[in-house]
Enzyme design. Structure first.
Site, PDB file in Angstrom:
ATOM      1  N   CYS A  90       0.846  -1.117  -0.208  1.00  0.00           N
ATOM      2  CA  CYS A  90       0.039   0.118  -0.125  1.00  0.00           C
ATOM      3  C   CYS A  90       0.900   1.181  -0.069  1.00  0.00           C
ATOM      4  CB  CYS A  90      -0.851  -0.107   1.296  1.00  0.00           C
ATOM      5  SG  CYS A  90      -1.833   1.093   1.483  1.00  0.00           S
ATOM      6  N   CYS A 204      -0.834   3.802  -6.283  1.00  0.00           N
ATOM      7  CA  CYS A 204      -1.759   3.150  -5.083  1.00  0.00           C
ATOM      8  C   CYS A 204      -1.953   1.864  -5.839  1.00  0.00           C
ATOM      9  CB  CYS A 204      -3.036   4.033  -5.470  1.00  0.00           C
ATOM     10  SG  CYS A 204      -4.336   2.919  -4.202  1.00  0.00           S
TER      11      CYS A 204
HETATM   12  N1  DGL Z   1      -3.953   0.618  -1.870  1.00  0.00           N
HETATM   13  C1  DGL Z   1      -3.722   1.777  -1.159  1.00  0.00           C
HETATM   14  C2  DGL Z   1      -2.573   2.510  -1.747  1.00  0.00           C
HETATM   15  O1  DGL Z   1      -1.561   1.859  -2.080  1.00  0.00           O
HETATM   16  C3  DGL Z   1      -4.717   2.733  -0.710  1.00  0.00           C
HETATM   17  C4  DGL Z   1      -6.090   2.667  -0.894  1.00  0.00           C
HETATM   18  C5  DGL Z   1      -6.941   3.477   0.335  1.00  0.00           C
HETATM   19  O2  DGL Z   1      -7.216   2.842   1.354  1.00  0.00           O
HETATM   20  O3  DGL Z   1      -7.229   4.566   0.165  1.00  0.00           O
HETATM   21  O4  DGL Z   1      -2.336   3.521  -1.497  1.00  0.00           O
END
Ligand code: DGL
Length: 279
Positions: A90, A204
């Site tokens: 993430c 993301c």
């Molecule tokens: N998948 C996450 C990232 O790479 C974030 C998504 C979220 O929870 O806003 O930033």
């Protein structure tokens, strides 16, 4: 013990339990885009995939909330599951909490940060777009990557929380209006210099899951880059020489039970996460 033997004893690496899993962590399904690459390099690795769906979306939270949540959860999870390595799959959690989590946990931690360095090497026009969450795009971490690797480029950033929701819906088999992707592309394209963007960083982990749809929205002259290949290589490097032994099916853990989790089954099974549980 003679000198050589005692030196060898000291130098020998501590044995890693071959059943110890890799733990991949995200707020939702985004980390599956990273897991896919890890699977390709390490098909025998036992995996626990954790989705903090009770905290989703991270991108709308503030830094203190995200840091507290991520270190608290990872602390409890590493105690319980004893992973050999944790991957924070993430960008939001990594750009905010990677350093502090590394300070408190003993286990090796691989983070996910925006792929600005490879994007700077790819761009021909010198104009790079970056799509991330609202929390990621305002991080000093991103400023530092930009200063270090793209100081002679133009980096245009856009926070696109709608794309997180779109990826979550897509993997549940739900309909997503294509306007979501068109809006994200238009937001970058209409910034000064945005018409010259030829490379977009998907900053993301949810966004590679909708890369095809984003490709349609941006058009064929734009290429996407994300950090997942580098992360998989890093994990393979850090676990080089270790044995892998699966004790049962790999598992997807969620922090909140929701009836609609059942709809994620095909997406989870595609990554060989054959069991689900609530943490
Ligand atoms: N998948 C996450 C990232 O790479 C974030 C998504 C979220 O929870 O806003 O930033």
């Amino acid at each position: 013990m003679d000198r050589v033997a005692s030196e060898m004893a000291v130098a020998a690496p501590p044995g890693v339990d071959p059943t110890a899993p890799l733990l991949l962590f995200d707020s939702g399904v985004g980390g599956l885009s990273v897991l896919a690459k890890v699977r390709a390099l390490l098909p025998d690795a036992p995996v626990i995939y954790v989705a903090d769906n009770a905290g989703l979306p991270y991108g709308d939270k503030n830094e203190a909330q995200i840091a507290a949540r991520v270190s608290g959860l990872l602390g409890r999870m590493t105690e319980r599951f004893r992973p050999r390595l944790v991957c924070i799959a993430c960008n939001t959690a990594s750009t905010i909490a990677l350093a502090s989590v590394r300070e408190v946990l003993e286990v090796p931690i691989v983070g996910t940060v925006p792929a600005i360095k490879p994007a700077a090497a790819m761009t021909q026009t010198g104009v790079i777009g970056l799509l991330g969450t609202a929390a990621t795009i305002r991080q000093g971490y991103v400023d530092r990557l930009e200063a270090e690797f793209a100081a002679d480029k133009v980096l245009l950033r856009h926070g696109a929380p709608e794309l997180v929701a779109a990826a979550e819906r897509k993997l549940r088999g739900e309909h997503v209006d294509k306007d979501v992707y068109r809006r994200a592309a238009a937001a970058l394209r209409t910034m000064p210099g945005g018409d010259r963007i030829d490379t977009v960083v998907l900053a993301c982990t949810h966004f590679p899951l909708v890369a095809e749809e984003l490709g349609e929205a941006f058009g064929s002259d734009v290429r996407f880059i994300d950090g997942s290949d580098g992360i998989a290589r890093r994990i393979a490097f850090l676990t080089q020489g270790q044995g892998w032994q699966r004790q049962g099916d790999d598992i997807a853990m969620f922090t909140r039970d929701e009836p609609e989790l059942a709809r994620l089954k095909p997406a989870l099974e595609a990554q060989r996460l054959l069991r689900s549980a609530i943490f």
